[in-house]
Structure formats: C-alpha cells, structure tokens
Design a protein around this motif. Sequence first.
Motif, PDB file in Angstrom:
ATOM      1  N   GLY A 485       0.760  -1.241   0.000  1.00  0.00           N
ATOM      2  CA  GLY A 485       0.000   0.000   0.000  1.00  0.00           C
ATOM      3  C   GLY A 485       0.788   1.286   0.000  1.00  0.00           C
ATOM      4  N   ARG A 486       2.031   1.277  -0.487  1.00  0.00           N
ATOM      5  CA  ARG A 486       2.819   2.508  -0.503  1.00  0.00           C
ATOM      6  C   ARG A 486       3.338   2.828  -1.909  1.00  0.00           C
ATOM      7  NH1 ARG A 486       4.809   0.909   4.468  1.00  0.00           N
ATOM      8  NH2 ARG A 486       5.245  -1.137   3.585  1.00  0.00           N
ATOM      9  N   HIS A 487       4.200   3.862  -2.000  1.00  0.00           N
ATOM     10  CA  HIS A 487       4.722   4.346  -3.274  1.00  0.00           C
ATOM     11  C   HIS A 487       6.243   4.306  -3.253  1.00  0.00           C
ATOM     12  CE1 HIS A 487       0.789   6.395  -4.216  1.00  0.00           C
ATOM     13  NE2 HIS A 487       0.740   6.457  -2.893  1.00  0.00           N
ATOM     14  N   GLY A 488       6.856   4.271  -4.462  1.00  0.00           N
ATOM     15  CA  GLY A 488       8.306   4.317  -4.500  1.00  0.00           C
ATOM     16  C   GLY A 488       8.863   4.404  -5.897  1.00  0.00           C
ATOM     17  N   LEU A 489      10.198   4.533  -5.942  1.00  0.00           N
ATOM     18  CA  LEU A 489      10.940   4.649  -7.189  1.00  0.00           C
ATOM     19  C   LEU A 489      12.253   3.904  -7.033  1.00  0.00           C
ATOM     20  CD1 LEU A 489      11.180   6.166 -10.006  1.00  0.00           C
ATOM     21  CD2 LEU A 489      12.483   7.892  -8.753  1.00  0.00           C
ATOM     22  N   PHE A 490      12.637   3.161  -8.071  1.00  0.00           N
ATOM     23  CA  PHE A 490      13.883   2.388  -8.102  1.00  0.00           C
ATOM     24  C   PHE A 490      14.808   3.066  -9.108  1.00  0.00           C
ATOM     25  CE2 PHE A 490      15.531  -2.291  -8.699  1.00  0.00           C
ATOM     26  CZ  PHE A 490      16.829  -1.861  -8.468  1.00  0.00           C
ATOM     27  N   SER A 491      15.895   3.639  -8.615  1.00  0.00           N
ATOM     28  CA  SER A 491      16.880   4.284  -9.480  1.00  0.00           C
ATOM     29  C   SER A 491      18.070   3.353  -9.656  1.00  0.00           C
ATOM     30  CB  SER A 491      17.334   5.605  -8.847  1.00  0.00           C
ATOM     31  OG  SER A 491      18.459   6.135  -9.519  1.00  0.00           O
ATOM     32  N   CYS A 492      18.481   3.150 -10.919  1.00  0.00           N
ATOM     33  CA  CYS A 492      19.513   2.149 -11.176  1.00  0.00           C
ATOM     34  C   CYS A 492      20.294   2.505 -12.431  1.00  0.00           C
ATOM     35  CB  CYS A 492      18.867   0.770 -11.351  1.00  0.00           C
ATOM     36  SG  CYS A 492      20.026  -0.616 -11.437  1.00  0.00           S
ATOM     37  N   TYR A 493      21.572   2.103 -12.460  1.00  0.00           N
ATOM     38  CA  TYR A 493      22.319   2.155 -13.710  1.00  0.00           C
ATOM     39  C   TYR A 493      21.603   1.263 -14.728  1.00  0.00           C
ATOM     40  CZ  TYR A 493      26.574   4.450 -11.885  1.00  0.00           C
ATOM     41  OH  TYR A 493      27.475   5.338 -11.373  1.00  0.00           O
ATOM     42  N   GLU A 494      21.515   1.748 -15.953  1.00  0.00           N
ATOM     43  CA  GLU A 494      20.763   1.024 -16.974  1.00  0.00           C
ATOM     44  C   GLU A 494      21.293  -0.384 -17.211  1.00  0.00           C
ATOM     45  OE1 GLU A 494      19.140   2.226 -21.349  1.00  0.00           O
ATOM     46  OE2 GLU A 494      21.313   2.232 -21.087  1.00  0.00           O
ATOM     47  N   LEU A 530      16.032   4.562 -15.059  1.00  0.00           N
ATOM     48  CA  LEU A 530      17.295   4.018 -15.543  1.00  0.00           C
ATOM     49  C   LEU A 530      18.121   5.158 -16.105  1.00  0.00           C
ATOM     50  CD1 LEU A 530      16.063   0.779 -17.325  1.00  0.00           C
ATOM     51  CD2 LEU A 530      16.493   1.206 -14.901  1.00  0.00           C
ATOM     52  N   THR A 531      19.241   5.413 -15.438  1.00  0.00           N
ATOM     53  CA  THR A 531      20.106   6.479 -15.882  1.00  0.00           C
ATOM     54  C   THR A 531      21.529   5.947 -15.897  1.00  0.00           C
ATOM     55  OG1 THR A 531      20.674   8.808 -15.504  1.00  0.00           O
ATOM     56  CG2 THR A 531      20.227   7.460 -13.549  1.00  0.00           C
ATOM     57  N   SER A 532      22.524   6.841 -15.981  1.00  0.00           N
ATOM     58  CA  SER A 532      23.883   6.356 -16.253  1.00  0.00           C
ATOM     59  C   SER A 532      23.796   5.368 -17.419  1.00  0.00           C
ATOM     60  CB  SER A 532      24.468   5.685 -15.014  1.00  0.00           C
ATOM     61  OG  SER A 532      24.565   6.604 -13.958  1.00  0.00           O
ATOM     62  N   HIS A 533      23.192   5.855 -18.507  1.00  0.00           N
ATOM     63  CA  HIS A 533      22.799   4.937 -19.566  1.00  0.00           C
ATOM     64  C   HIS A 533      23.909   4.687 -20.581  1.00  0.00           C
ATOM     65  CE1 HIS A 533      22.330   8.235 -22.343  1.00  0.00           C
ATOM     66  NE2 HIS A 533      21.324   8.791 -21.671  1.00  0.00           N
ATOM     67  N   VAL A 534      23.595   3.857 -21.554  1.00  0.00           N
ATOM     68  CA  VAL A 534      24.582   3.302 -22.475  1.00  0.00           C
ATOM     69  C   VAL A 534      25.429   4.368 -23.166  1.00  0.00           C
ATOM     70  CG1 VAL A 534      22.836   3.162 -24.303  1.00  0.00           C
ATOM     71  CG2 VAL A 534      24.883   1.748 -24.457  1.00  0.00           C
ATOM     72  N   TRP A 535      24.815   5.500 -23.554  1.00  0.00           N
ATOM     73  CA  TRP A 535      25.536   6.484 -24.367  1.00  0.00           C
ATOM     74  C   TRP A 535      26.424   7.388 -23.543  1.00  0.00           C
ATOM     75  CZ3 TRP A 535      25.599   4.667 -28.868  1.00  0.00           C
ATOM     76  CH2 TRP A 535      24.496   3.982 -29.375  1.00  0.00           C
ATOM     77  N   ARG A 536      26.248   7.363 -22.212  1.00  0.00           N
ATOM     78  CA  ARG A 536      27.123   8.166 -21.370  1.00  0.00           C
ATOM     79  C   ARG A 536      27.830   7.298 -20.335  1.00  0.00           C
ATOM     80  NH1 ARG A 536      27.149  13.560 -22.079  1.00  0.00           N
ATOM     81  NH2 ARG A 536      29.218  13.158 -21.221  1.00  0.00           N
ATOM     82  N   GLN A 537      28.173   6.107 -20.770  1.00  0.00           N
ATOM     83  CA  GLN A 537      29.034   5.225 -19.984  1.00  0.00           C
ATOM     84  C   GLN A 537      30.367   5.051 -20.700  1.00  0.00           C
ATOM     85  OE1 GLN A 537      28.906   3.620 -16.943  1.00  0.00           O
ATOM     86  NE2 GLN A 537      27.300   5.115 -16.573  1.00  0.00           N
ATOM     87  N   ASP A 538      30.750   6.104 -21.445  1.00  0.00           N
ATOM     88  CA  ASP A 538      32.017   6.073 -22.169  1.00  0.00           C
ATOM     89  C   ASP A 538      33.214   5.968 -21.233  1.00  0.00           C
ATOM     90  OD1 ASP A 538      32.561   9.215 -21.623  1.00  0.00           O
ATOM     91  OD2 ASP A 538      30.507   8.909 -22.313  1.00  0.00           O
ATOM     92  N   HIS A 539      33.070   6.454 -19.985  1.00  0.00           N
ATOM     93  CA  HIS A 539      34.178   6.410 -19.035  1.00  0.00           C
ATOM     94  C   HIS A 539      34.293   5.053 -18.353  1.00  0.00           C
ATOM     95  CE1 HIS A 539      30.582   7.303 -16.826  1.00  0.00           C
ATOM     96  NE2 HIS A 539      31.184   7.160 -15.659  1.00  0.00           N
ATOM     97  N   ASN A 540      33.168   4.392 -18.114  1.00  0.00           N
ATOM     98  CA  ASN A 540      33.195   3.084 -17.462  1.00  0.00           C
ATOM     99  C   ASN A 540      33.415   1.937 -18.444  1.00  0.00           C
ATOM    100  OD1 ASN A 540      32.943   3.542 -14.676  1.00  0.00           O
ATOM    101  ND2 ASN A 540      30.762   4.015 -14.904  1.00  0.00           N
ATOM    102  N   GLY A 541      33.069   2.153 -19.704  1.00  0.00           N
ATOM    103  CA  GLY A 541      33.406   1.166 -20.707  1.00  0.00           C
ATOM    104  C   GLY A 541      32.337   0.136 -20.993  1.00  0.00           C
ATOM    105  N   PHE A 542      32.752  -0.867 -21.742  1.00  0.00           N
ATOM    106  CA  PHE A 542      31.862  -1.848 -22.349  1.00  0.00           C
ATOM    107  C   PHE A 542      30.996  -2.568 -21.317  1.00  0.00           C
ATOM    108  CE2 PHE A 542      31.792  -5.668 -25.465  1.00  0.00           C
ATOM    109  CZ  PHE A 542      30.646  -5.171 -26.081  1.00  0.00           C
ATOM    110  N   SER A 543      31.545  -2.853 -20.150  1.00  0.00           N
ATOM    111  CA  SER A 543      30.799  -3.606 -19.136  1.00  0.00           C
ATOM    112  C   SER A 543      29.575  -2.846 -18.654  1.00  0.00           C
ATOM    113  CB  SER A 543      31.705  -3.933 -17.945  1.00  0.00           C
ATOM    114  OG  SER A 543      32.106  -2.738 -17.280  1.00  0.00           O
TER     115      SER A 543
END
Length: 797
Positions: A485-494, A530-543
Amino acid sequence: MSADTQQAPPEPPGLPDEELATLDAHWRAANYLSVGQIYLMANPLLNEPLRPEHVKPRLLGHWGTSPGLNLVHTHLNRVIKARGLDALCIWGPGHGGPAVLANSWLEGSYTETYPDVTRDADGMARLFRQFSFPGGVPSHVAPETPGSIHEGGELGYSLSHAYGAAFDHPGLVVACVIGDGEAETGPLAASWHSDKFLDPVHDGAVLPILHLNGYKIANPTVLARLPEEELDDLLRGYGHDPVHVTGDDPAAVHRAMAHAMDTCLDRIAAIQRAAREDGAGERPRWPMIVLRTPKGWTGPAEVDGLPVENTWRAHQVPLPAVRTDPEHLRQLEQWLRSYRPEELFDDTGAPRPAVLAACPEGPRRLGATPFANGGLLLRELPLPPLDTYAVAVDKPGASTHEPTRVLGGLLADVMAATADRRDFRLVGPDETASNRLEAVYTASGKAWQEDILPVDENLDRHGRVMEILSEHTCQGWLEGYLLTGRHGLFSCYEAFVHIVDSMVNQHVKWLRVTRRLPWRAPIASLNYLLTSHVWRQDHNGFSHQDPGFVDHILNKSPEAVRVYLPPDANTLLSVADHALRSRDYVNVIVAGKQPCFDWLTMEQARVHCARGAGIWEWAGTEDGTREPDVVLACAGDVPTQEVLAAAQLIRRHLPDLAVRVVNVVDIARLLPGEEHPHGMSEFEYNGLFTADRPVIFAYHGYPWLIHRLAYRRSGHPHLHVRGYKEIGTTTTPFDMVLGNDLDRYRLVMDVIDRVPGLAVRAAAVRQRMEDTRLRHHDWIREHGVDLPEVADWSWEG
C-alpha cells in the motif's frame, strides 16, 4: 510416520493440554485439506470407501513443505489472536500452495473472497477439485490466494519482500517462512542483511522462520546439513538470534513452536519498546526461528518399498499411481483417515469449533489482512505542481540541464511531503548521488542501523532512502513496499537493472493476474528510473553499456508495462509525474544524468508526453505544402541530439530537402493499437511517419526492437533504424555514437542513401560527412576529446 525419528527436545512449559488439542486439531485439518487438494476430485469427507474415480487424473502439487507451513500458520493464528496482532505472512516455499489455501478456507477468508467455495462439503469438494486443475488455481501461492503478496513461482525473494512490507508499518509483524532450498539462492543470501536497515521506531518487525525439512526436489539442502553450531554462527553473523524448534512428535513440536513464537514476539516487543520509549539507538539483534521438521511429515513413510517421509521423495506427490495401483489407493485412504476427519468436520463438512478455536477474526486473519491487499491502504501521493521545477526554455536548445538533477528536486519535495505519513521510498544500489538525485537528502537521509562514523554523510536511522549494493534486494524491498500500500521509485544504472530481469517478470505476471481479480485493489506502479545509460558510460566502458532492459520489458503483458524515453528535463518531469500517479503498471523511464539540451517548455512537454510521439515542427524543414522527403525520428536523449544535429546539417547542406523530425517518448506508441493500449492506429501512424517515405530512426537501444514493434506497419519497408550495436569501450561520448553508426554524420549519409535522387546530387555532401567521421577517429586519439564542432555544438534553428 518414519520409524527413524529424531529425539524431540524437552517440552517447554506454558501450553495447556486443552490449547494443545485445539492447535493439533487445526493442524490436522489443514494437513487433510492439503492432501485432498493434491489428490481428490470427489468424496471429500471420505463418506464412502475411496475409489479410483474419486482421484484426479493428473496429480499435481507439492506435499513435502505443506505440513510445515500448516504448522506455522496454526501457530501464527494462536499468537495473532492472543496478542491482538496485525500480521502478514510471506510464504517463501511458494509451492506449498495447498497449505495456504487450506488455512484460508478454514478461517473463512477464502469463502468471503470466493463465495462459491463454501465452508461445507460442497465447498470442500470445489476447493479440492480446482487445485492445479484446468480453469482452477495454481499449485503455488499466487495472486488468487487470499493473504498473499508473494508469487511462489521463483525462489529467493521472500525475505526482501517481508522487509519491504514491514518498512513504515510500525504496528505490523511480518512472518516470513524461508524454505531451505530457497535459502541457497543469492538473492535470499543478500536479503539477510535487510535487518541492518529496519528502523525499530518507524518500521514493523520481521520474524524469519527458516524451515529446514532437509531436501529440495532431489537433493539435500545445504543449511539443513550444517551442524547446528555452524548454522547458528551463520545466522548470528547475519544479525539474528535463532530459536530452534526440532522434532517429529506433533505434541512436542507444538509445545516447542508455541514457546518459540512467544519468546520471539516478546523479544520483538522489548526491542521496539526500547527504541520507541527509551530512545535506544544501537542496532538490535532480532530473533528468528529455525524450524526442523521432516519433509512430508505425517505422510506415507514408505511407498513401493522405498522411504518417502523425511526424504526428497516426499517433495511433490508421494503416491503417484493412485488411479491404477490398488496399493497406492489403499495407502492414500489410510493417509487421509490418519488425520481423523470425522473429528475435524461435522456432518455438513464445516470445521468443528475446536478446529477454529485458535483462529483470529475479521481483518486479523492472515487471509483477510488488508496488508496483503495493499491497494485498500493506498493513499494518493502528494505530488507538487511541475511548474515549480520546470526549467525555462526561451527557445529550443539554448540551455542545458542535467535531467535527473532537476527530477531530484521534485523527489525531494515528495519525500518531505510524506515525512509524517511515511509512504514513499527511493531505493537503489548505492547510486542516488551518482544519479544526481542527492536533493532528496534534504528531506530524508539514507536508512542505516549500523555504526555511523564522523566521515559518513547522509546516514539516518530513520531514513527512507534505501541503498544496498544488491539490485535483487532493492527490487524485493520495493515490491513488498508497493504491495502493502505505498509508493516508490527504483533508481539504477541502466546496464545493471538486468540483474532483476526475472524478478520483474514475476511482478508483471502478478499485476496481470490481479487486474482480473475484482477483489484486488490497484496498487502503486513499480517505477524504474534508468540512468547512467549506455551512451554516457564512455568512461566506465563496455561492461556498463547495455540498453536491453527495455526489450525485456516490452516482451511482457502490454496491459501492465510502459516504457518512456524523455529527451530533456521537462519531459522527464512530465513522465515521472505520470508514472508516480499511475496504478498497476511497471513503468520504465530511461533518462540521462549528464548535461542535456532543453528542447521543450513545460507546457510543450506536457502535451508532447501525453501524445507520446509527435512532430517537432521547429526542427524540420517541411513547409506543409507537400509530404516530407524524409522523416528523421528519434527516441532517447542522445539520439534526439544527434537527429537535431543531422537536421541542422541537412538544413545547411541540402536546404531544398523537406525534412520532418518526429520525437517518440512512449515507445509503445509504435505498436498497433490492437496490440498495446498505447499503440497507434495505422491511419495515425502513417500520418506521423508517412506510408512510403524513408524514415531514419535514431533509437536509444538495440535497433531491432524498433523493427519488431513496427514490422506490421505499411511503411516498414522504408524504415531504417540506427541504435546500439553492442560496440562499446572506454572512449569519448561522441565516439560511442559514431562507433554504433548513430552519429549525426551517418544519419545524414543515411538520408542521402535513401531519398530517391540524392545519391548522385548530394555525393559531395555525403563525402564530406564521411571525411568528418574519419577525422574524428584521428582527432580523439591525439587529443583525447571529441571534435570541437561536436563538443561545442548547439542548435541554431
């Protein structure tokens, strides 16, 4: 009963013989009903000798765990009634469905939910026949089961669901039965740490009951074979104080279980009293029960010369050939009559008063608790006006903002507005600040019950921001929270939300079924950011580069899933407001946290998001006198920027070309209307994309998804999609889009290649685009940054 019995511990004092008799009667009745559901389709009270035609032709179900679950249910009834508790139980061994259904029928909540399954012989027959039968109910604890919030199909999530249910319900006790097979899963192992996040002041209590019956389908279980001392060390290391109940003599186990329940609940009450009245601040050591009883307890000891009770053979159907083997039929009748049904049910088939003596009444019954039908408790979320947070947009592309940082201001005020009612939580795996949502810390810190050091920031023993580096646990917490009976949001790397792929499967299935159950009230939607998404993960790389969660979600029930790709800050605000207000959906929002151009005013964003897909007239060059020569479509923030940059290049180099720019926020709009509630009609789709002109579509994720969604459209042969092609590395932001052929120069080349007559007329322009791509390759390897005309680009429209 097995001759090789375990020695029961000395009987604890405190349970009068009369009460013991009523508990045992209830337990025997539940066991009888459990066996009946697996086997019988007629003759429910055994009023005549059992015959093959009384037995179901297909025997399905799980007996092995059922007697243990019946024991737990019986004893929860006792303490709920005696102590006036509000309680909920999470049934981890979900295939113990017969037990939970049996207890719901006994207490009357099943008949209240399904009036045709009456508490008499006719109703008992219906209860038996419907179980694992075509047109009936599943073999596991499911949405159709009164009192359940936990789908029993997949193992590993019971304990995180239990804690999610307990958060911000200070008067609730959540019992959680954990099967020893389930206890071997990674998600369950991580969820033991949830006790480090449970606030004894504002939250309820979780009572884990680790049920060790020794076996899975065909193998022993790890925890059941551990020496007791080693198991205790493990559980104490998790922060629990275990109380053991062991044995196979019913009377002794009843006494021990009653004593264990009383001991644990007294300790829970003392912990809460110390925190709420005395201000105790140290993390408590919460009690739990370790219940060891035989698998298939009270069932056949031996079948066909092989041991069954207390072995893996008791897991499902101990007597598999009742219709064809007279000996199996005889054993089944003997088994059923061993519970002495004539003592448990009267001549009409109704449970006798002694069977129901320990059952609570009204909403305190486990099958009737409103906490298991959370929509009944749900209140509207106090969402503030979006104009408070909107970014000013004098003209498109003249400014930039970090969209998720803008959203963070809205979430902070929602967190503040729910400070007293405590019915909104933000969960994520250690990424709140990384995802630019740290404004929420002005309204609530991060939940934490361990020591707090001077160097720590934003930790709060009463916080409602939940961070643990386990996506499984975050998902389980939020599901339990929403379902109660409550509300929420899940924030995660894509890229890493894929870890909960199978968990969201189960939740979507749950929502789809509950939509067809009128007694299930709608719950708040499960919202992913879903943020920190595919097109701006150039610093973290392929994984860190994987946009495929959207594909996964769009495979699920169209009535329950929604996917949004807002291209800027104001559209993100509009989409988030819609998602947080919605009910019974899984909403997936993909949005960037890096600086992004502002394209639409707040009012334009509202209209555009309500439409889901639309023409950005200011971005194209069509004049309304003829159909466009080409459509540049986009979905996602980076693809939108690349499309607009391509449109600007075309405006400069091919000024006579009529270009239409279409932006898609709601990706399901591409589907036909008959396949998804948000889908477009063919008339509407052709009006937007045309029926026969080239469409160059720049998409955030894997390009074949767009083809799959639009394959039935008449214009599909003219659709060309660019997106992520699984080409990634540690590089510059623009090199990511260029490597996947999503860049502005490639898009211009695509236009030249696909608009009739341009290949020859615009050959020089195409060559210039290709040369720029090649120059970029050399430039970044020398300078380490993108080309100046890319890095410093702005919209000139």
